[in-house]
Design a protein around this motif. Sequence first.
Motif, PDB file in Angstrom:
ATOM      1  N   GLU A 185       0.800  -1.219   0.000  1.00 43.16           N
ATOM      2  CA  GLU A 185       0.000   0.000   0.000  1.00 43.16           C
ATOM      3  C   GLU A 185       0.835   1.271   0.000  1.00 43.16           C
ATOM      4  O   GLU A 185       0.295   2.351   0.179  1.00 43.16           O
ATOM      5  N   ALA A 186       2.135   1.138  -0.184  1.00 43.90           N
ATOM      6  CA  ALA A 186       2.994   2.319  -0.189  1.00 43.90           C
ATOM      7  C   ALA A 186       4.256   2.035  -0.981  1.00 43.90           C
ATOM      8  O   ALA A 186       4.750   0.921  -0.986  1.00 43.90           O
ATOM      9  N   PHE A 187       4.711   3.064  -1.670  1.00 44.57           N
ATOM     10  CA  PHE A 187       6.025   2.991  -2.300  1.00 44.57           C
ATOM     11  C   PHE A 187       6.592   4.395  -2.392  1.00 44.57           C
ATOM     12  O   PHE A 187       5.862   5.379  -2.319  1.00 44.57           O
ATOM     13  N   THR A 188       7.905   4.468  -2.533  1.00 46.09           N
ATOM     14  CA  THR A 188       8.613   5.741  -2.559  1.00 46.09           C
ATOM     15  C   THR A 188       9.457   5.820  -3.819  1.00 46.09           C
ATOM     16  O   THR A 188      10.120   4.847  -4.186  1.00 46.09           O
ATOM     17  N   VAL A 189       9.410   6.983  -4.459  1.00 48.74           N
ATOM     18  CA  VAL A 189      10.222   7.227  -5.649  1.00 48.74           C
ATOM     19  C   VAL A 189      10.850   8.611  -5.537  1.00 48.74           C
ATOM     20  O   VAL A 189      10.412   9.436  -4.738  1.00 48.74           O
ATOM     21  N   LYS A 190      11.878   8.861  -6.332  1.00 48.52           N
ATOM     22  CA  LYS A 190      12.513  10.173  -6.367  1.00 48.52           C
ATOM     23  C   LYS A 190      11.853  11.043  -7.423  1.00 48.52           C
ATOM     24  O   LYS A 190      11.509  10.567  -8.516  1.00 48.52           O
ATOM     25  N   ALA A 191      11.692  12.312  -7.109  1.00 49.87           N
ATOM     26  CA  ALA A 191      11.132  13.274  -8.057  1.00 49.87           C
ATOM     27  C   ALA A 191      11.966  13.264  -9.335  1.00 49.87           C
ATOM     28  O   ALA A 191      13.194  13.216  -9.286  1.00 49.87           O
ATOM     29  N   GLY A 192      11.305  13.256 -10.459  1.00 44.45           N
ATOM     30  CA  GLY A 192      11.983  13.271 -11.754  1.00 44.45           C
ATOM     31  C   GLY A 192      12.434  11.917 -12.257  1.00 44.45           C
ATOM     32  O   GLY A 192      12.879  11.785 -13.400  1.00 44.45           O
ATOM     33  N   ALA A 193      12.324  10.875 -11.432  1.00 43.70           N
ATOM     34  CA  ALA A 193      12.737   9.526 -11.853  1.00 43.70           C
ATOM     35  C   ALA A 193      11.716   8.949 -12.828  1.00 43.70           C
ATOM     36  O   ALA A 193      10.523   9.242 -12.757  1.00 43.70           O
ATOM     37  N   CYS A 214      -7.665   1.667  -6.760  1.00 40.10           N
ATOM     38  CA  CYS A 214      -8.166   0.849  -7.855  1.00 40.10           C
ATOM     39  C   CYS A 214      -9.539   1.411  -8.191  1.00 40.10           C
ATOM     40  O   CYS A 214     -10.389   1.554  -7.308  1.00 40.10           O
ATOM     41  N   THR A 215      -9.769   1.731  -9.460  1.00 37.38           N
ATOM     42  CA  THR A 215     -11.039   2.352  -9.839  1.00 37.38           C
ATOM     43  C   THR A 215     -12.051   1.374 -10.414  1.00 37.38           C
ATOM     44  O   THR A 215     -13.106   1.795 -10.892  1.00 37.38           O
ATOM     45  N   PHE A 216     -11.764   0.066 -10.355  1.00 35.52           N
ATOM     46  CA  PHE A 216     -12.785  -0.900 -10.756  1.00 35.52           C
ATOM     47  C   PHE A 216     -13.959  -0.709  -9.789  1.00 35.52           C
ATOM     48  O   PHE A 216     -13.741  -0.493  -8.594  1.00 35.52           O
ATOM     49  N   PRO A 217     -15.204  -0.763 -10.291  1.00 36.15           N
ATOM     50  CA  PRO A 217     -16.363  -0.447  -9.444  1.00 36.15           C
ATOM     51  C   PRO A 217     -16.351  -1.144  -8.083  1.00 36.15           C
ATOM     52  O   PRO A 217     -16.214  -2.359  -7.983  1.00 36.15           O
ATOM     53  N   GLY A 218     -16.471  -0.315  -7.051  1.00 33.91           N
ATOM     54  CA  GLY A 218     -16.550  -0.799  -5.687  1.00 33.91           C
ATOM     55  C   GLY A 218     -15.225  -1.050  -5.004  1.00 33.91           C
ATOM     56  O   GLY A 218     -15.186  -1.294  -3.804  1.00 33.91           O
ATOM     57  N   HIS A 219     -14.125  -0.983  -5.733  1.00 38.08           N
ATOM     58  CA  HIS A 219     -12.828  -1.322  -5.146  1.00 38.08           C
ATOM     59  C   HIS A 219     -12.139  -0.146  -4.454  1.00 38.08           C
ATOM     60  O   HIS A 219     -11.333  -0.344  -3.550  1.00 38.08           O
ATOM     61  N   TYR A 220     -12.431   1.079  -4.880  1.00 35.77           N
ATOM     62  CA  TYR A 220     -11.658   2.232  -4.413  1.00 35.77           C
ATOM     63  C   TYR A 220     -11.683   2.434  -2.896  1.00 35.77           C
ATOM     64  O   TYR A 220     -10.734   2.954  -2.328  1.00 35.77           O
ATOM     65  N   SER A 221     -12.756   2.028  -2.233  1.00 35.03           N
ATOM     66  CA  SER A 221     -12.829   2.267  -0.788  1.00 35.03           C
ATOM     67  C   SER A 221     -11.908   1.341   0.009  1.00 35.03           C
ATOM     68  O   SER A 221     -11.537   1.656   1.128  1.00 35.03           O
ATOM     69  N   LEU A 222     -11.517   0.203  -0.579  1.00 33.63           N
ATOM     70  CA  LEU A 222     -10.634  -0.739   0.102  1.00 33.63           C
ATOM     71  C   LEU A 222      -9.230  -0.792  -0.493  1.00 33.63           C
ATOM     72  O   LEU A 222      -8.271  -1.068   0.222  1.00 33.63           O
ATOM     73  N   MET A 223      -9.133  -0.575  -1.784  1.00 32.56           N
ATOM     74  CA  MET A 223      -7.839  -0.690  -2.469  1.00 32.56           C
ATOM     75  C   MET A 223      -7.240   0.700  -2.645  1.00 32.56           C
ATOM     76  O   MET A 223      -7.539   1.398  -3.621  1.00 32.56           O
ATOM     77  N   LYS A 224      -6.423   1.076  -1.664  1.00 34.84           N
ATOM     78  CA  LYS A 224      -5.798   2.392  -1.735  1.00 34.84           C
ATOM     79  C   LYS A 224      -4.426   2.338  -1.093  1.00 34.84           C
ATOM     80  O   LYS A 224      -4.125   1.453  -0.298  1.00 34.84           O
ATOM     81  N   GLY A 225      -3.633   3.310  -1.473  1.00 37.50           N
ATOM     82  CA  GLY A 225      -2.281   3.407  -0.938  1.00 37.50           C
ATOM     83  C   GLY A 225      -1.721   4.776  -1.197  1.00 37.50           C
ATOM     84  O   GLY A 225      -2.440   5.682  -1.629  1.00 37.50           O
ATOM     85  N   VAL A 226      -0.402   4.924  -0.973  1.00 38.23           N
ATOM     86  CA  VAL A 226       0.251   6.228  -1.137  1.00 38.23           C
ATOM     87  C   VAL A 226       1.589   6.045  -1.825  1.00 38.23           C
ATOM     88  O   VAL A 226       2.401   5.221  -1.434  1.00 38.23           O
ATOM     89  N   MET A 227       1.794   6.858  -2.861  1.00 33.93           N
ATOM     90  CA  MET A 227       3.102   6.983  -3.501  1.00 33.93           C
ATOM     91  C   MET A 227       3.750   8.214  -2.892  1.00 33.93           C
ATOM     92  O   MET A 227       3.224   9.314  -3.008  1.00 33.93           O
ATOM     93  N   THR A 228       4.883   8.021  -2.246  1.00 30.50           N
ATOM     94  CA  THR A 228       5.622   9.148  -1.670  1.00 30.50           C
ATOM     95  C   THR A 228       6.743   9.506  -2.631  1.00 30.50           C
ATOM     96  O   THR A 228       7.523   8.639  -3.023  1.00 30.50           O
TER      97      THR A 228
END
Length: 167
Positions: free
Chosen positions: A62-70, A150-164
């Motif tokens: 549910e989380a991943f980190t990337v560098k700006a501009g990568a 995840c934008t498949f119908p009904g999934h967005y409320s449970l399938m979420k995370g953060v890209m830092t």
Amino acid sequence: MRYSFLLLLAFFMLSACVSDQSTPAESSEAAEAEKVEEATEASGDGEIVIQPIDNQMQYANEAFTVKAGATVTLVMDNIATMEAMQHNVVILSPDADLNAIGIAAIQAGPDNEYVPDDPAVLFYTPLAAAGDRVVVEFTAPEPGEYPFICTFPGHYSLMKGVMTVVA
């Protein structure tokens, strides 16, 4: 002699009980470090693989980190086996209204792979059927925290995370 044996046994039992002398703060720091290790990281140009947990409506990571501009290669590896478990990864702007995007996704429909035409949608993988892998490549934006769903119908409320994104 018998008392010496009992005393020695008591000493070993006591030392075994107190072998972990970490403070609550250290335990909390260790738990946080473990969470960071679990999050996928791409420090430069890299590939991020997101999978669901089996046939559940939940991302395994549910989380991943990337560098700006990568350059980021984002893979939705849909390891689900149930036909109804189609998934994607839609990265949104930091201020996005997740509920509004989720509802708009249903209105976007299958012809648009349930991805709404909304300025809050920054990047997205195509919809992946069960057992499929889909990919999108993009340049990481400026530093910040970017939610993904995840934008498949009904999934967005449970399938979420953060890209830092870091500098």
